[in-house]
Scaffold this active site. Structure first.
Site, PDB file in Angstrom:
ATOM      1  N   THR A 164      29.383  33.078  44.916  1.00 32.98           N
ATOM      2  CA  THR A 164      30.175  33.439  45.262  1.00 32.98           C
ATOM      3  C   THR A 164      31.030  31.326  45.344  1.00 32.98           C
ATOM      4  OG1 THR A 164      29.725  35.085  46.576  1.00 32.98           O
ATOM      5  CG2 THR A 164      31.898  34.150  46.957  1.00 32.98           C
ATOM      6  N   LYS A 166      33.105  29.183  46.451  1.00 31.81           N
ATOM      7  CA  LYS A 166      34.039  28.453  48.005  1.00 31.81           C
ATOM      8  C   LYS A 166      34.816  27.232  47.161  1.00 31.81           C
ATOM      9  CE  LYS A 166      31.183  31.455  49.837  1.00 31.81           C
ATOM     10  NZ  LYS A 166      31.855  33.071  50.774  1.00 31.81           N
ATOM     11  N   LYS A 168      36.336  29.570  49.702  1.00 31.05           N
ATOM     12  CA  LYS A 168      37.246  30.988  49.063  1.00 31.05           C
ATOM     13  C   LYS A 168      38.777  31.140  49.660  1.00 31.05           C
ATOM     14  CE  LYS A 168      35.366  33.597  53.932  1.00 31.05           C
ATOM     15  NZ  LYS A 168      34.779  34.734  54.114  1.00 31.05           N
ATOM     16  N   LYS A 192      31.450  34.848  41.292  1.00 35.87           N
ATOM     17  CA  LYS A 192      32.111  36.532  42.439  1.00 35.87           C
ATOM     18  C   LYS A 192      33.211  35.316  42.821  1.00 35.87           C
ATOM     19  CE  LYS A 192      31.206  39.157  46.169  1.00 35.87           C
ATOM     20  NZ  LYS A 192      32.328  38.766  46.877  1.00 35.87           N
ATOM     21  N   GLU A 195      35.389  38.121  48.641  1.00 36.17           N
ATOM     22  CA  GLU A 195      36.204  38.860  49.013  1.00 36.17           C
ATOM     23  C   GLU A 195      37.222  39.303  49.529  1.00 36.17           C
ATOM     24  OE1 GLU A 195      33.943  37.576  52.861  1.00 36.17           O
ATOM     25  OE2 GLU A 195      33.433  38.341  50.942  1.00 36.17           O
ATOM     26  N   HIS A 285      31.720  44.947  46.364  1.00 32.57           N
ATOM     27  CA  HIS A 285      31.295  44.434  47.970  1.00 32.57           C
ATOM     28  C   HIS A 285      31.931  44.987  48.973  1.00 32.57           C
ATOM     29  CE1 HIS A 285      32.385  41.266  51.408  1.00 32.57           C
ATOM     30  NE2 HIS A 285      31.156  40.389  50.956  1.00 32.57           N
ATOM     31  N   HIS A 318      26.362  45.280  47.911  1.00 31.38           N
ATOM     32  CA  HIS A 318      26.199  44.405  48.726  1.00 31.38           C
ATOM     33  C   HIS A 318      25.074  44.631  50.229  1.00 31.38           C
ATOM     34  CE1 HIS A 318      27.887  40.145  47.722  1.00 31.38           C
ATOM     35  NE2 HIS A 318      28.738  41.123  47.096  1.00 31.38           N
TER      36      HIS A 318
END
EC number: 4.1.1.39
Length: 466
Positions: A164, A166, A168, A192, A195, A285, A318
């Site tokens: 993911t 970051k 974010k 990714k 979310e 997610h 997830h």
């Protein structure tokens, strides 16, 4: 005299039927019921069955115009929960005709829509649902499923690796794309969107999609591997969500993403249909899940939300790590991981599985382990989740002291070392640290990662116990 007896009568007279033989087409539910003091368990269980199907608080004249025997939910069994005072598992059977075909939304509105605020109950938790093939067959399910995804990506015999991006929130689209490129170039399969990255003032969705697609193609050209970035299509309206998915398809990227609980099941199912029709993989997610599933005696257990997602549609979801910073006890987590991946799952109360579930031909979903994991966890993750999983290291990639690409290298080397060791018959649980140490001798990137995270632990007792 009128052929109708007005007044309030006990639910258990109509809705508690211990002799009922469940049908193959019934939807079965297991509720953890905590009645108010003085309410007998049978009455509480019957109340749940009534309020989540045909019942209301008093007898009504129009009951005579339908066949309750055909349409009512029935509480057919009640058992006390071991070790808990005044807590019971109530089993309820619902006739199939109570539910609209292909609508997870309607299924939940019926089963959990009203009854959770019921005064006679102190607390109520939906622990499991048995979805009969007669109902699951009305759903498309995951857009593609595990095997099709492997064929699209041309990656076999190992878990997939993700990260993911970051921080974010706050990066510009170009810097975001740069981080994506570095991670993919270093050896990850996926990066990714977080979310909560949708389309904010500092980075509008279209700019992000363009820069991420550029990063993806560049990394693909340089590594010779297929790469993906989960472009989050979650939006404020269904139309806007589909518009974003359409743009992703036009860019030719392999995968988009959705927050299925905040976005809602109706939106999610629409997106899943679009993804199958257009060859996009769909990463899911579970933002907001802990609001619903974390309390032990009230809410809905995640295994039910996971089953619902498999029906609504998603290729990844997830599902906890067992070892990282977020909730998840091993046996229970593996229980719903099996419910996501396998065709047929046997009832097994030790893993929290209350019913045997037969998915027949509904495609499977890859579980995603994400949250507070790093290279030292790799042997455990490989052992626990096996090949059919996605392991996501956000901080565990971007937190590498030398930068994003070396962070990705460290994770890929650790993963390949674990897979090789397992294939040679070594015991990952026992020799895990040794395997990582050996690999770090010839990978300076991995050695640096091992040094940074050697002391990190998130040790708290799990809440999700049986």
């Amino acid at each position: 005299s009128v052929g109708f007896k007005a007044g309030v009568k006990d639910y258990k007279l109509t809705y508690y039927t211990p002799d009922y033989e469940t049908k193959d087409t019934d939807i079965l539910a297991a509720f953890r019921v905590t009645p108010q003091p003085g309410v007998p368990p049978e009455e509480a269980g019957a109340a749940v069955a009534a309020e989540s199907s045909t019942g209301t608080w008093t007898t009504v004249w129009t009951d005579g115009l339908t066949s309750l025997d055909r349409y009512k939910g029935r509480c057919y069994d009640i058992e006390p929960v071991a070790g808990e005072e005044n807590q019971y598992i109530a089993y309820v059977a619902y006739p199939l005709d109570l539910f609209e075909e292909g609508s997870v939304t309607n299924m939940f509105t019926s089963i959990v829509g009203n009854v959770f605020g019921f005064k006679a109950l102190r607390a109520l938790r939906l622990e499991d649902l048995r979805i009969p093939p007669a109902y699951s067959k009305t759903f498309q399910g995951p857009p593609h499923g595990i095997q099709v995804e492997r064929d699209k990506l041309n990656k076999y015999g190992r878990p997939l690796l993700g990260c993911t991006i970051k921080p974010k929130l706050g990066l510009s689209a170009k810097n975001y794309g740069r981080a994506v490129y570095e991670c993919l170039r270093g050896g990850l399969d996926f990066t990714k969107d977080d979310e909560n990255v949708n389309s904010q003032p500092f980075m509008r969705w279209r700019d992000r999609f363009l820069f991420c697609a550029e990063a993806l193609y560049k990394a693909q050209a340089e590594t010779g591997e297929i790469k993906g970035h989960y472009l989050n299509a979650t939006a404020g309206t269904c139309e806007e969500m589909i518009k974003r998915a359409v743009f992703a398809r036009e860019l030719g990227v392999p995968i988009v993403m959705h927050d299925y609980l905040t976005g809602g099941f109706t939106a999610n199912t629409s997106l899943a249909h679009y993804c199958r029709d257009n060859g996009l993989l769909l990463h899911i997610h579970r933002a907001m899940h802990a609001v619903i599933d974390r309390q032990k005696n009230h809410g809905i257990h995640f295994r039910v939300l996971a089953k619902a997602l498999r029906m609504s549609g998603g290729d990844h979801i997830h599902s906890g790590t067992v070892v990282g910073k977020l909730e998840g006890e091993r046996d229970i987590t593996l229980g719903f991981v099996d419910l996501l991946r396998d065709d047929f799952i046997e009832k097994d109360r030790s893993r929290g599985i209350y019913f045997t579930q037969d998915w027949v031909s509904l495609p499977g979903v890859l579980p995603v382990a994400s949250g507070g994991i790093h290279v030292w966890h790799m042997p455990a993750l490989t052992e626990i989740f096996g090949d059919d999983s996605v392991l996501q290291f956000g901080g565990g990639t971007l937190g590498h002291p030398w930068g994003n690409a070396p962070g990705a290298v460290a994770n890929r080397v650790a993963l390949e070392a674990c897979v090789q060791a397992r294939n040679e018959g070594r015991d990952l649980a026992r020799e895990g640290n040794e395997i990582i140490r050996e690999a770090s001798k010839w990978s300076p990137e991995l050695a640096a990662a091992c040094e940074v995270w050697k002391e990190i632990k998130f040790e708290f007792q799990a809440m999700d116990t049986l």
